[in-house]
Each structure stands twice: as C-alpha cells, then as structure tokens.
Motif scaffolding. Structure first.
Motif, short mmCIF file in Angstrom:
data_model
loop_
_atom_site.label_atom_id
_atom_site.label_comp_id
_atom_site.label_asym_id
_atom_site.label_seq_id
_atom_site.Cartn_x
_atom_site.Cartn_y
_atom_site.Cartn_z
N VAL A 89 140.47 18.31 124.69
CA VAL A 89 141.49 19.33 124.94
C VAL A 89 141.66 20.23 123.72
O VAL A 89 141.71 21.46 123.82
N ARG A 92 138.61 22.51 123.33
CA ARG A 92 138.60 23.58 124.33
C ARG A 92 139.66 24.64 124.01
O ARG A 92 139.40 25.84 124.13
N GLU A 93 140.86 24.21 123.60
CA GLU A 93 141.92 25.17 123.30
C GLU A 93 141.54 26.04 122.10
O GLU A 93 141.82 27.25 122.09
N THR A 94 140.92 25.44 121.09
CA THR A 94 140.55 26.20 119.89
C THR A 94 139.56 27.30 120.25
O THR A 94 139.68 28.43 119.78
N SER A 96 138.98 28.58 123.35
CA SER A 96 139.52 29.54 124.32
C SER A 96 140.45 30.55 123.65
O SER A 96 140.54 31.70 124.09
N LYS A 97 141.13 30.13 122.56
CA LYS A 97 142.00 31.06 121.83
C LYS A 97 141.20 32.11 121.08
O LYS A 97 141.76 33.10 120.61
N ASN A 232 142.17 29.96 115.64
CA ASN A 232 141.13 29.69 116.64
C ASN A 232 139.84 29.29 115.94
O ASN A 232 139.84 28.93 114.77
N SER A 293 135.04 30.02 126.15
CA SER A 293 135.40 28.91 127.03
C SER A 293 134.15 28.17 127.49
O SER A 293 134.13 26.93 127.59
N SER A 296 132.69 25.52 125.16
CA SER A 296 133.38 24.22 125.04
C SER A 296 133.05 23.26 126.19
O SER A 296 133.39 22.08 126.11
N THR A 300 133.35 19.09 125.89
CA THR A 300 134.49 18.54 126.62
C THR A 300 134.03 17.57 127.69
O THR A 300 134.65 16.51 127.89
N ARG A 398 144.89 17.55 120.69
CA ARG A 398 146.09 17.94 121.43
C ARG A 398 146.41 16.90 122.49
O ARG A 398 145.67 16.73 123.45
N THR A 400 148.55 16.45 125.31
CA THR A 400 149.36 17.28 126.19
C THR A 400 150.09 16.43 127.23
O THR A 400 149.71 15.28 127.47
#
Length: 438
Positions: A89, A92-94, A96-97, A232, A293, A296, A300, A398, A400
């Motif tokens: 997670v 992927r967030e890093t 996608s930002k 990011n 995205s 990742s 992931t 993360r 979540t």
C-alpha cells in the motif's frame, strides 16, 4: 456413511462461509450481523443461544491461560499479514502521488520505463510544439525534457555497500511543472555547474547527501547544494542540470522523456492523437497518473501474494491452536453443556454459543494484531528497487483502515474454523456421555 456425509457437509459449510466472508462487502456483512442479533432476541432458539453464550463468556476469566493461546496466535497472524500488505500500500501510494491526470509523459515507442527510452533533440522539440500543452505566464509551453541515469552511492546503513540511486537531469521547466517539489534545505542547483539537489528519501538512504558535501558520480565530483521534498517517488532521486548530466554520461542532446502539463485532463486525448499522427515521432504517451500507478502493480502483486502465503501458513497454525483450545474448553465444560441439554437446550444454541465464544477471542486477537501492526509499522520508512526503474525507491508503510478490516476478517475466519468442529462435537455429545466424561 453418515459420518462421511456429516464431515462433507461441515467442509462445504466452512468453504462457503469463508468465500462469502471474503467476497461480501462490509454493508452486507453488517446487515447479516443485525439479522443475527435480531434472531438471538426474538426467537426461542436464538434466546437459548444468547443465554448459553453468556454462560460461556462468564467462565472466560477462569480460562485465561488457554484463551490467551487463541488471542496471541491470531494476533501474530494479523500483525504479520497487515505489516506485509502495508508495504504494498505504501509503495503504491508513493508512486501514485507522483502523477496526475493533467500531466503527461512521452517516451520512445516500446519503452517500458524512462531508463530504456531515448529521444533525440528533434523529437523533443516536436513534442513541445504539440497542441494541448499548457503555457506559462511568458507564453512558453510547460514541457520538461528530462534525462534519467543510474549512479552508485554508499548506503547510510554503515554496511559499506553501494546502492543504486536515480539521477534526473532537468531544466527550469521541471520546477514549473512540479510545484509540489520544494527546497527544504540549501538551494537549487545552478545551471552549467556540477551541482545536485537530493530528495529527502535519497538523503535518508545514502551517505554524504548533505548540503555542502561533495560526492562521486562515476569519475566526476559533484556538490550537493540542497535538499528537496516532494512527498512522492521523486524524493528518492538526485536532480541536476540536464545538459551537464548529459555531458558527463555522454548522452549528447538526447533525453529519456518529456513531461508536459496539459491545459486540463480532457486535453490528453487530443495531445496523444497529435503525437501519434506526427510522422516524425515514434513515441508512447501516457498520463503520469497512469504511468506511475502502473509501475507499482508488479511489486504490489508480489507483496500481496507473499503476505497471503505467509498469513495462510501462520493461520493454519493458529487454527490448530484454536481447535485444541476449544476442544479443551468443551471438555472442561462437559457437565455444564450436558445440563443445558438436559433442561431443554437444543443442539443449535450450543453450537452458536461455542462459535460466538471462539469468534470473540478471534476478534480480540485481530484487534490486537492490527494495533501492533499500526503502532510498529505505520509510517515506517523502507526502500526497495523500484519496479521498472534503476534506482532505489524510498517509501513509508501505510496501515490503512482497509488493511485493518482485512486483518480482522482473517482473524474471524480463523476463529470460525477453529470453533466450528468443537462446537459440533459439543452439540452431538449425548447427555449421559457428557456427564460421565465430566
């Protein structure tokens, strides 16, 4: 034959329950929980199940040792599972930002990533002239030709080993294109000089990346003059003047990619069509949001598979622990269960009572495991070789709410399996046999 059919029925019930528990969304599960509560309140069998459950739960303090085996075992499963999935997670967030729907990246056709792409000067010029690109206050297209190369630097962990860092050659347009990139220490590099600015993630991972320090990239000495923060994936890079980096790495006037800011997200299709229709160009175009995205996905997926395998192996151990504990609990309460059966309690209430007791212990284990994972790993910095790139990517794990929910579902699934067979045995045990065993 009857024994075989009963075993087969139990196996089917377990399988269907786990599938439903995994697939059904939480609103449906919530409705099912409400219906179950109403059943325990307004039906005779349900009220019997509630009474039997209350009796069983009231004896838990007398069985703290054995009950803690279930709680601790399931907590370990959930903590490991959630922490592993938190890596995916965070990764992927890093990434996608790092992108948005109103910016685009252009690379040579067939290139999987920037490092494998090469665009000559004529192509770079043609891309910047395409329609749909936003312009700055001076009327200049906001297009940033960039060059990505790899370099080795000593790691900060004291091991003496080198790690791969991504060096990005940029011009003034890169700062305009990415207003979220801010200098937090020192200053920006000056064009025409061997100066670099380092991302905060790269500074955490590699030695010598402090303003004023000199580092070796290949055979040349460069001065680190600043630290930037982007929030990011770019924070894992070093930035310098594109022309100087191209000269140092003998890349001439070529670039690996061109980033552009579009007038808005709706302009992407026209921009892409214009480049596809230009006979001078053989390029691939994507929004930066989709591009990063996509980078990742592989990592992931691998982390998710590893997490499920490790969690499954540990879960099997936790199931056996729950089975042993609940079989022992049923044996210790044989007289109590027999008495309930003798005064009119039927089999289903007994099954439900034992199941609810096990699920309660499982829920406590799931909550404890989720809390441990959140306390230890949420925000924990990690780094790995970025998928599709040449440098290490620094990111934060993360934990979540969605992951905590996943961990709780695993815990309750383990509790369901661990409690079902002892519950069925308790319900089938003849009253006279139960009194004799006690």
């Amino acid at each position: 034959m009857k024994t075989f059919l009963r075993g087969l029925t139990l196996a089917i019930v377990v399988l269907l329950s786990i599938v439903a528990w995994t697939v059904l969304p939480w609103p449906v599960l919530l409705v099912m929980a409400v219906l179950f509560f109403l059943w325990t309140r307004f039906t005779r069998i349900g009220r019997q199940a509630g009474s039997a459950t209350g009796v069983g739960i009231s004896t838990l303090p007398q069985r703290v040792g054995s009950s803690s085996v279930v709680v601790v075992g399931i907590a370990g499963v959930v903590a490991v599972l959630v922490s592993l999935l938190a890596m995916g997670v965070g990764y992927r967030e890093t990434l996608s930002k790092s992108g948005s729907a109103d910016t685009a990246i252009v690379m040579r056709g067939g290139s999987a990533s920037e490092v494998s792409s090469v665009l000559d000067h004529a192509s770079v010029t043609a891309i910047a002239e395409a329609p749909g690109i936003a312009r700055d206050a001076a009327g200049k297209p906001i297009a940033s030709p960039e060059l990505v190369v790899a370099a080795n630097l000593p790691l900060k962990d004291g091991s003496g080993d080198d790690g791969s860092v991504q060096v990005r050659g940029v011009g003034d347009e890169a700062w305009t294109l990415r207003p979220d990139v801010k200098i937090v220490a020192g200053r920006k590099f000056k064009p025409g000089l061997r100066e670099l600015v380092a991302g905060k993630g790269a500074q955490r991972q590699f030695a010598g990346l402090e303003p004023g320090h000199e580092i070796k990239l290949g055979s040349q000495t460069w001065t680190v003059v600043g630290i930037f923060d982007s929030g990011n994936a770019l924070g894992s890079e070093l930035w310098g003047d594109a022309d100087i980096i191209a000269s140092a790495y003998r890349r001439g006037s070529s670039r690996t990619s061109v980033f552009v800011r579009l007038t808005d997200a709706r302009a992407f299709d026209a921009f892409k069509a214009a480049l596809a229709g230009d006979p001078r160009l053989q390029v691939d175009v994507d929004t930066t949001l989709h591009y990063f995205s996509k980078q990742s996905e592989g990592f992931t997926k691998v982390i998710s598979i590893i997490g499920m395998i490790v969690g499954g192996i540990m879960g099997i151990g936790a199931i056996f622990g729950a089975l042993n504990t609940m079989f022992a609990a049923v044996a210790a309460r044989a007289r109590e269960i027999a008495t309930l059966r003798a005064i009119g309690f039927r089999g289903p209430p007994v099954v439900v009572a034992v199941m609810l007791e096990t699920m309660l212990l499982a829920a406590l284990g799931g909550l404890l495991g989720g809390l441990i994972a959140w306390a230890l790993f949420n925000g924990y910095s990690a780094s790995t070789l970025a998928q599709g790139t040449v440098g290490s990517l620094n990111f934060e794990l993360r934990v979540t709410p969605a992951l905590l929910w996943t961990g709780l579902k695993w815990a309750l699934a383990i509790g369901f399996i661990g409690g079902l067979f002892p519950a069925v045995r308790a319900a089938r045990l003849p009253v006279t046999t139960a009194l004799r065993e006690s």
